[in-house]
Write an enzyme that holds these catalytic residues in place. Structure first.
Site, PDB file in Angstrom:
ATOM      1  CE  LYS A   1      -0.267-102.939   2.792  1.00  0.00           C
ATOM      2  NZ  LYS A   1      -1.564-102.342   3.185  1.00  0.00           N
ATOM      3  CB  THR A   2       6.754-103.243  -3.809  1.00  0.00           C
ATOM      4  OG1 THR A   2       7.330-104.320  -3.053  1.00  0.00           O
ATOM      5  CG2 THR A   2       7.086-101.936  -3.108  1.00  0.00           C
TER       6      THR A   2
END
Length: 304
Positions: free
Chosen positions: A138-139
């Site tokens: 989750k970037t």
């Protein structure tokens, strides 16, 4: 320079060139004002952080024909009372200001992530947890460009995780096969999904399966999964499930799998999950909702 810098692909330099181009797409009006006299600027840290992102910062100014000299090392914990000087940057005034915001954006976020990772790693050490704590995928999304393979800010963020002392987990969809609920539902069953994945992934990639119950974990292990993710379990519920699964399969002589916990784990709650039966804790909060570290770059006024 940190040894972590040697991990970076050469393509990150093209990414930085793209960011520089994006930030000044036409005329450099402010640069016209300051001109090209040789100047010195000081990089100040003004808040708690773990210095991370040095090679990116260096590359920004290298592409602008500037030189950076650091007085602090990457990975160093910083907690200034006011502000402290951690680097000097030398170059033409216009070039210093062309790179200023991009370089500060990079180290501010990278150092914030490194600080969060550092705090979690310290807690892990204090509590004696022997497993792996990892960030997730989750970037920040990538900006697509037909001519340059880009990873958005993911490379910077994952780099900050490493500098802070935690594991990066998978870097992208090609790094490991992770079969989540949508994969299972779309393919019909855990067993069928694992078999399909193994047929193309070969021996070199691990296969991880997201499981909502012990029954699903048993099916995944029987199908040959390498990592079992017990997703969204409570702290005590997770410990009980992990122990039960490991004991049950140990009795069958099977112990060639890892148990991972994920889902809603934060710095404040992660210690609730520490136990010998958990091999991996993955936390999206290492890279999401993380505060930036306050840095500033100031040109030193020349004596008249």
């Amino acid at each position: 320079m940190s040894s972590h810098a040697h991990l970076l692909p050469n393509g990150y330099k093209a990414q930085i060139a793209q960011w520089l181009q994006e930030d000044t797409p036409s005329f450099d009006y402010g640069g016209y004002v300051v001109g090209e006299s040789d100047q010195k600027a000081v990089l100040y840290c003004k808040a708690e952080g773990v210095l991370a992102g040095v090679p990116f910062f260096d590359e920004v100014f290298k592409q602008l024909d500037c030189k950076v000299e650091w007085t602090s090392q990457e990975g160093e914990y910083l907690n200034p009372d006011g502000k402290i000087a951690i680097a000097h940057v030398y170059g033409k005034a216009r070039h210093l200001l062309l790179g200023e915001r991009i370089a500060l954006n990079i180290i501010s976020r990278c150092s914030g992530i490194a600080l969060k990772a550092h705090k979690v790693a310290q807690l892990q050490k204090e509590r004696g947890f022997k497993g792996v704590i990892a960030a997730t995928r989750k970037t920040t999304p990538a900006h697509t460009n037909a001519s340059i393979h880009q990873t958005g800010f993911r490379l910077v963020e994952k780099y900050g995780v490493l500098v802070g002392g935690l594991d990066t987990h998978r870097m992208d969809l090609s790094s490991m096969v992770m079969l989540k609920d949508n994969h299972i539902w779309a393919h019909g069953s855990i067993t069928k999904a694992v078999q399909a994945a193994r047929s193309v992934a070969g021996f070199s990639l691990k296969i991880e399966v997201e499981c909502q119950s012990e029954e699903e974990a048993d099916e995944a292990i029987a199908a040959g999964a390498d990592v079992i993710m017990l997703d969204n379990f409570t702290g005590e519920g997770l410990k009980a499930a992990a122990k039960s699964v490991k004991q049950r399969w140990a009795q069958k002589g099977v112990n060639n799998f890892l148990v991972e916990s994920s889902g809603g784990i934060t710095y404040e709650t992660c210690a609730e999950y520490f136990c010998d039966d958990i091999d991996i804790l993955s936390m999206s909060t290492i890279t999401q909702g993380v505060g930036h570290v306050d840095f500033s770059l100031k040109i030193v006024p020349q004596k008249q």
